[in-house]
Design a protein around this motif. Structure first.
Motif, PDB file in Angstrom:
ATOM      1  N   THR A 132       0.868  -1.178   0.000  1.00  0.00           N
ATOM      2  CA  THR A 132       0.000   0.000   0.000  1.00  0.00           C
ATOM      3  C   THR A 132       0.898   1.219   0.000  1.00  0.00           C
ATOM      4  O   THR A 132       1.910   1.276   0.706  1.00  0.00           O
ATOM      5  CB  THR A 132      -0.923   0.058   1.231  1.00  0.00           C
ATOM      6  N   THR A 133       0.532   2.191  -0.818  1.00  0.00           N
ATOM      7  CA  THR A 133       1.293   3.431  -0.891  1.00  0.00           C
ATOM      8  C   THR A 133       0.389   4.524  -1.433  1.00  0.00           C
ATOM      9  O   THR A 133      -0.772   4.266  -1.786  1.00  0.00           O
ATOM     10  CB  THR A 133       2.560   3.248  -1.761  1.00  0.00           C
ATOM     11  N   SER A 134       0.909   5.755  -1.506  1.00  0.00           N
ATOM     12  CA  SER A 134       0.050   6.904  -1.758  1.00  0.00           C
ATOM     13  C   SER A 134       0.032   7.393  -3.196  1.00  0.00           C
ATOM     14  O   SER A 134      -0.740   8.288  -3.517  1.00  0.00           O
ATOM     15  CB  SER A 134       0.485   8.066  -0.852  1.00  0.00           C
ATOM     16  N   SER A 135       0.881   6.849  -4.066  1.00  0.00           N
ATOM     17  CA  SER A 135       0.915   7.368  -5.425  1.00  0.00           C
ATOM     18  C   SER A 135       1.412   6.315  -6.396  1.00  0.00           C
ATOM     19  O   SER A 135       2.108   5.367  -6.014  1.00  0.00           O
ATOM     20  CB  SER A 135       1.819   8.605  -5.506  1.00  0.00           C
ATOM     21  N   ALA A 136       1.078   6.511  -7.679  1.00  0.00           N
ATOM     22  CA  ALA A 136       1.544   5.608  -8.724  1.00  0.00           C
ATOM     23  C   ALA A 136       3.056   5.665  -8.854  1.00  0.00           C
ATOM     24  O   ALA A 136       3.712   4.647  -9.118  1.00  0.00           O
ATOM     25  CB  ALA A 136       0.880   5.962 -10.052  1.00  0.00           C
ATOM     26  N   GLU A 137       3.620   6.861  -8.658  1.00  0.00           N
ATOM     27  CA  GLU A 137       5.078   6.996  -8.770  1.00  0.00           C
ATOM     28  C   GLU A 137       5.782   6.166  -7.708  1.00  0.00           C
ATOM     29  O   GLU A 137       6.764   5.471  -7.981  1.00  0.00           O
ATOM     30  CB  GLU A 137       5.457   8.477  -8.641  1.00  0.00           C
ATOM     31  N   ARG A 138       5.269   6.210  -6.485  1.00  0.00           N
ATOM     32  CA  ARG A 138       5.854   5.390  -5.428  1.00  0.00           C
ATOM     33  C   ARG A 138       5.645   3.904  -5.720  1.00  0.00           C
ATOM     34  O   ARG A 138       6.514   3.080  -5.445  1.00  0.00           O
ATOM     35  CB  ARG A 138       5.241   5.759  -4.079  1.00  0.00           C
ATOM     36  N   GLY A 139       4.480   3.601  -6.257  1.00  0.00           N
ATOM     37  CA  GLY A 139       4.208   2.208  -6.608  1.00  0.00           C
ATOM     38  C   GLY A 139       5.200   1.671  -7.616  1.00  0.00           C
ATOM     39  O   GLY A 139       5.670   0.531  -7.514  1.00  0.00           O
ATOM     40  N   LEU A 140       5.545   2.492  -8.611  1.00  0.00           N
ATOM     41  CA  LEU A 140       6.515   2.075  -9.613  1.00  0.00           C
ATOM     42  C   LEU A 140       7.876   1.822  -8.976  1.00  0.00           C
ATOM     43  O   LEU A 140       8.555   0.836  -9.287  1.00  0.00           O
ATOM     44  CB  LEU A 140       6.626   3.149 -10.692  1.00  0.00           C
ATOM     45  N   ARG A 141       8.264   2.689  -8.067  1.00  0.00           N
ATOM     46  CA  ARG A 141       9.556   2.503  -7.395  1.00  0.00           C
ATOM     47  C   ARG A 141       9.538   1.236  -6.544  1.00  0.00           C
ATOM     48  O   ARG A 141      10.553   0.514  -6.484  1.00  0.00           O
ATOM     49  CB  ARG A 141       9.875   3.724  -6.531  1.00  0.00           C
ATOM     50  N   LEU A 142       8.427   0.951  -5.901  1.00  0.00           N
ATOM     51  CA  LEU A 142       8.336  -0.259  -5.085  1.00  0.00           C
ATOM     52  C   LEU A 142       8.340  -1.517  -5.950  1.00  0.00           C
ATOM     53  O   LEU A 142       8.893  -2.550  -5.552  1.00  0.00           O
ATOM     54  CB  LEU A 142       7.082  -0.207  -4.209  1.00  0.00           C
ATOM     55  N   VAL A 200       0.476  -3.209  -6.531  1.00  0.00           N
ATOM     56  CA  VAL A 200       0.424  -1.911  -5.861  1.00  0.00           C
ATOM     57  C   VAL A 200      -1.029  -1.597  -5.515  1.00  0.00           C
ATOM     58  O   VAL A 200      -1.903  -1.614  -6.384  1.00  0.00           O
ATOM     59  CB  VAL A 200       1.011  -0.796  -6.751  1.00  0.00           C
ATOM     60  N   LEU A 201      -1.274  -1.303  -4.253  1.00  0.00           N
ATOM     61  CA  LEU A 201      -2.608  -0.972  -3.760  1.00  0.00           C
ATOM     62  C   LEU A 201      -2.600   0.446  -3.211  1.00  0.00           C
ATOM     63  O   LEU A 201      -1.547   0.981  -2.846  1.00  0.00           O
ATOM     64  CB  LEU A 201      -3.028  -1.944  -2.653  1.00  0.00           C
ATOM     65  N   ASN A 202      -3.779   1.042  -3.123  1.00  0.00           N
ATOM     66  CA  ASN A 202      -3.855   2.352  -2.487  1.00  0.00           C
ATOM     67  C   ASN A 202      -3.860   2.179  -0.967  1.00  0.00           C
ATOM     68  O   ASN A 202      -3.789   1.057  -0.456  1.00  0.00           O
ATOM     69  CB  ASN A 202      -5.058   3.147  -2.984  1.00  0.00           C
ATOM     70  N   ARG A 203      -3.946   3.261  -0.255  1.00  0.00           N
ATOM     71  CA  ARG A 203      -3.824   3.175   1.201  1.00  0.00           C
ATOM     72  C   ARG A 203      -4.956   2.392   1.865  1.00  0.00           C
ATOM     73  O   ARG A 203      -4.812   1.917   2.989  1.00  0.00           O
ATOM     74  CB  ARG A 203      -3.744   4.579   1.799  1.00  0.00           C
ATOM     75  N   SER A 204      -6.074   2.256   1.156  1.00  0.00           N
ATOM     76  CA  SER A 204      -7.187   1.470   1.689  1.00  0.00           C
ATOM     77  C   SER A 204      -7.018  -0.018   1.412  1.00  0.00           C
ATOM     78  O   SER A 204      -7.817  -0.825   1.874  1.00  0.00           O
ATOM     79  CB  SER A 204      -8.510   1.961   1.091  1.00  0.00           C
ATOM     80  N   GLY A 205      -5.998  -0.359   0.613  1.00  0.00           N
ATOM     81  CA  GLY A 205      -5.769  -1.760   0.294  1.00  0.00           C
ATOM     82  C   GLY A 205      -6.455  -2.209  -0.976  1.00  0.00           C
ATOM     83  O   GLY A 205      -6.474  -3.403  -1.286  1.00  0.00           O
ATOM     84  N   ASP A 206      -6.997  -1.265  -1.750  1.00  0.00           N
ATOM     85  CA  ASP A 206      -7.654  -1.603  -3.008  1.00  0.00           C
ATOM     86  C   ASP A 206      -6.659  -1.485  -4.158  1.00  0.00           C
ATOM     87  O   ASP A 206      -5.752  -0.655  -4.126  1.00  0.00           O
ATOM     88  CB  ASP A 206      -8.838  -0.666  -3.262  1.00  0.00           C
ATOM     89  N   ALA A 207      -6.858  -2.280  -5.194  1.00  0.00           N
ATOM     90  CA  ALA A 207      -5.947  -2.271  -6.333  1.00  0.00           C
ATOM     91  C   ALA A 207      -6.036  -0.946  -7.075  1.00  0.00           C
ATOM     92  O   ALA A 207      -7.116  -0.368  -7.233  1.00  0.00           O
ATOM     93  CB  ALA A 207      -6.274  -3.425  -7.274  1.00  0.00           C
TER      94      ALA A 207
END
Length: 324
Positions: free
Chosen positions: A172-182, A190-197
């Motif tokens: 879970t993270t706050s942005s698509a950019e962070r998701g790409l880095r992860l 990569v999910l949003n902070r609520s745990g949704d895709a």
């Protein structure tokens, strides 16, 4: 020497730069000329006053980990430590200084291939990630969700779970950019902070997870119990969003037949020898580029207020490191 103290609990502006006498190491201690100081989430909690009940007083020097060169030793300490590059654990404070004291049992020599900044980035977080996964009884082939993956502990957990053979590592993270880095660090979903895709997901996320490592806690923690598989285990390794609601255990009891479990984990419950052995292995692995220390930014020691402002804003990816 220059030091940072908590002059007043509350916001980052409560930190102040002061001049203090250089300490002398007591028996069993070493003095480290700091080259890098890690800024951790617990530092911001202490500064805010949230942990005042644990005995922290105004005037406290934050910081628990440093890296630098040993310049003096106390009685009973081998003088051959002098001049060596080390990582050191200063405890619940004392790190935001130009000259730090650490027990000799809490220092480790650094490989030549590892910088002081990188050592201060993974020295504490890597141990929490390693033993947090062990506390969850993680085994290869299981699915893992890391809640709050953009911080230093979350980033190390992602890397270790991926290296450990997880079937999937969701974050879970706050942005698509962070998701790409992860994703580049080993995340598969990569999910949003609520745990949704996220909408841009190209692969369907697991319906449930065998292990959830939670760095966040806070009021939304109970909602993640619904994402555990039968016999799933959630381990809270941090509480950057504060305490969960008092009734959070009702969620587990409501799903009694799924045999789910919840635990907390603190590295303080692991023996010093075990912590140091794992830390030594991780330093060596980072020196071989098998683990990536993720540094958000390097700031000067007297920019500690700015460092804490960035931490409070939630904009940090990885770890901020201060340098004298």
């Amino acid at each position: 020497m220059k030091a940072i103290i908590i002059k007043a609990y509350g916001g980052p502006e409560g930190l102040a730069v002061v001049d203090l006498p250089t300490p002398a190491p007591a028996a069993g201690q070493v003095l480290i000329a700091t080259e890098a100081v890690g800024v951790g989430g617990v530092d911001t909690l202490i500064r805010s006053g949230a942990l005042a009940a644990y005995g922290f007083k105004e005037g406290h020097i934050p910081g628990g980990e440093v890296a630098g060169i040993v310049t003096a030793v106390g009685d009973g300490v081998d003088a051959s430590w002098i001049g060596r590059r080390v990582w050191g654990f200063t405890g619940t404070g004392g790190g935001y200084v130009e000259q730090a004291i650490a027990p000799v049992e809490e220092i480790l020599p650094l490989p030549d291939s590892l910088s002081a900044v990188d050592a201060a980035t993974i020295g504490s977080s890597g141990v929490v990630a390693h033993f947090g996964l062990r506390h969850a009884h993680f085994v290869p082939g299981e699915t893992v969700l890391v809640r709050g993956a953009a911080g230093s502990i979350g980033i190390m957990t992602v890397q270790l779970a991926a290296r450990g053979g997880a079937a999937a590592v969701a974050v879970t993270t706050s942005s698509a950019e962070r998701g790409l880095r992860l994703r580049r660090l080993g995340a598969t979903h990569v999910l949003n902070r609520s745990g949704d895709a996220e909408q841009e997901a190209t692969q369907e996320a697991p319906a449930g997870y065998d292990v959830i490592i939670d760095v966040v806690a806070g009021r939304d923690l109970p909602s993640f119990f619904d994402r555990l598989n039968p016999n799933g285990r959630m381990v809270a390794v941090g509480a950057v969003a504060g305490q969960p609601p008092a009734e959070f255990g009702m969620k587990i009891m409501a799903a009694f037949q799924k045999s789910m479990s919840f635990a907390t984990f603190s590295a303080a419950t692991v023996s010093r020898a075990d912590r140091q052995a794992v830390r030594d292995e991780q330093f060596a692995a980072a020196g071989r580029t098998e683990i990536e220390p993720v540094v958000h930014e390097v700031l000067s020691l007297d920019e500690a207020v700015l460092a804490h402002q960035k931490m409070d804003s939630g904009e940090v990816f990885g770890r901020i490191v201060l340098t004298p």
